[in-house]
Design a protein around this motif. Structure first.
Motif, PDB file in Angstrom:
ATOM      1  N   ILE A 162       0.818  -1.230   0.000  1.00  0.00           N
ATOM      2  CA  ILE A 162       0.000   0.000   0.000  1.00  0.00           C
ATOM      3  C   ILE A 162       0.853   1.282   0.000  1.00  0.00           C
ATOM      4  CG2 ILE A 162      -1.809   1.320   1.177  1.00  0.00           C
ATOM      5  CD1 ILE A 162      -3.052  -1.300   2.099  1.00  0.00           C
ATOM      6  N   PRO A 163       1.924   1.365   0.813  1.00  0.00           N
ATOM      7  CA  PRO A 163       2.715   2.616   0.754  1.00  0.00           C
ATOM      8  C   PRO A 163       3.277   2.876  -0.651  1.00  0.00           C
ATOM      9  CG  PRO A 163       3.303   1.334   2.709  1.00  0.00           C
ATOM     10  CD  PRO A 163       2.415   0.446   1.869  1.00  0.00           C
ATOM     11  N   LEU A 164       3.708   1.835  -1.319  1.00  0.00           N
ATOM     12  CA  LEU A 164       4.203   1.959  -2.698  1.00  0.00           C
ATOM     13  C   LEU A 164       3.059   2.337  -3.642  1.00  0.00           C
ATOM     14  CD1 LEU A 164       6.579   1.431  -4.699  1.00  0.00           C
ATOM     15  CD2 LEU A 164       5.765  -0.934  -4.847  1.00  0.00           C
ATOM     16  N   ARG A 166       0.133   3.753  -3.030  1.00  0.00           N
ATOM     17  CA  ARG A 166      -0.408   5.091  -2.837  1.00  0.00           C
ATOM     18  C   ARG A 166       0.536   6.154  -3.417  1.00  0.00           C
ATOM     19  NH1 ARG A 166      -3.052   6.670   2.912  1.00  0.00           N
ATOM     20  NH2 ARG A 166      -4.323   4.835   2.414  1.00  0.00           N
TER      21      ARG A 166
END
Lengths: 231, 231
Positions: A162-164, A166
């Motif tokens: 998810i961090p990547l 987003r």
């Protein structure tokens, strides 16, 4: 004179699947440097130029031997400062290290659990014996057991992205409007899987998959032309 | 003329605990800009200068109103280019976004599960009613239930910090030898917890704890002087 890169290969010399070597390969292309690659196998520890740590990538540039992907990236950035920047400055280099650590702690262990048996299938008999022994020791179980429930682990892996995801929803590359070394670090992990497995890590509508396509397109399709699973 | 910052406060006006406001507070100090803070509470939606989205931070700089911590950081960087850089360049800004997304997806949800009841204890009665209702709706259970097993969740939270820890083992700040906006983003999360809870997120020998001390020392101890739990 072109640079020589010792590059991890499968039983087929063209199948290059080291995530660390892919970082270097992409970084060399980014720096617009010519490269000759030498296929290298796990069990050819003694064929590498000195000094080395028994691993690839190792490069030889005008007689100078540099090993370890991070050291090579730093070397290229300082040796070729007039070529396109991999980091641009100290903040870029420092934040790239966070991306690297995230990749090696979150991505790599996830991916190896999906593809370790596929790696074994694509390497030669001598490497297979070494690889099975060393990896089964690390995992504490047969490779077949490691990958057995991989479908069940896929949702958690995708959630870890998810961090990547987003980030890549809002910008074309991790490094912004154009790629830099941080992109090559993360891409190396996906290209590793692509080279030796048909196990699909990403849903087709994942923004990470769209970024992966952009990465495959770079430098005239350098990474796309490299043999993938079944290719 | 100094900049005005609307800053989330507890029942005591001095207790400032928004992770997003702390980003802005540290960024203003980094830019060597004077600031007057206005304590603001969750239920004072209508007392913010326009435009806003009912949340802080909001700043007013020479009549210009800017809201949202990321927008404020971009504003400060372009409005005060001769002051110390928060990003330095496009790569720095782009990679900082990855750090931000990691912080908001990994750190914030972890921390809120530890401290949500402590936040409730430190805000005034009107805010308490709003906070309990909105957060219990989000979690689908009473705040007391959310934090009940927090000790048991601590090891997993600390394990999630490995990418950060490994980076800070090798360099003093996320941004390298000196701090930049990426550090303020991550620090905001820890300062949020510190301001309203005595629940210790980090082991004393954690390199992340040593970095947090360095962050607390910055700008004459700006963050250290702010009331912590029990302070």
């Amino acid at each position: 004179m072109s640079i020589t890169l010792y590059d991890l290969a499968g039983a087929e010399a063209g199948r290059r699947f080291s995530p660390f070597c892919w970082r270097t390969r992409m970084a060399l292309a980014h720096k617009e440097l010519e490269v000759e690659t030498v296929p290298w196998r796990f069990t050819e520890k003694h064929s590498l130029p000195q000094p080395n740590e028994g691993r690839v990538p190792v490069i030889v540039d005008d007689g100078e031997v540099v090993h370890d992907s991070s050291t090579i990236a730093d070397y290229l950035e300082s040796r070729y400062p007039d070529r396109p920047a991999l980091f641009r400055n100290d903040i870029g280099r420092a934040l790239t290290r966070f991306v690297q650590n995230w990749t090696e702690i979150v991505l790599h262990p996830g991916i190896i659990g999906f593809v370790v048996l596929d790696i074994h299938r694509h390497i030669g008999p001598a490497d297979q014996a070494y690889f099975r022994r060393s990896r089964e020791e690390r995992f504490g179980k047969p490779l077949e057991e490691v990958v057995k429930d991989r479908e069940a682990r896929l949702p958690a892996f995708r959630e870890n992205l998810i961090p990547l995801r987003r980030t890549l929803e809002r910008q074309n590359f991790l490094a912004g409007t154009s790629p830099a070394y941080a992109d090559y670090i993360v891409f190396g992990a996906f290209q590793w899987a692509r080279a030796i497995s048909d196990f699909e890590l990403l849903a087709p509508d994942d923004p990470v998959a769209a970024w992966r396509e952009r990465m495959l397109d770079l430098f005239g399709g350098l990474a796309r032309k490299s043999p993938a699973y079944g290719g």
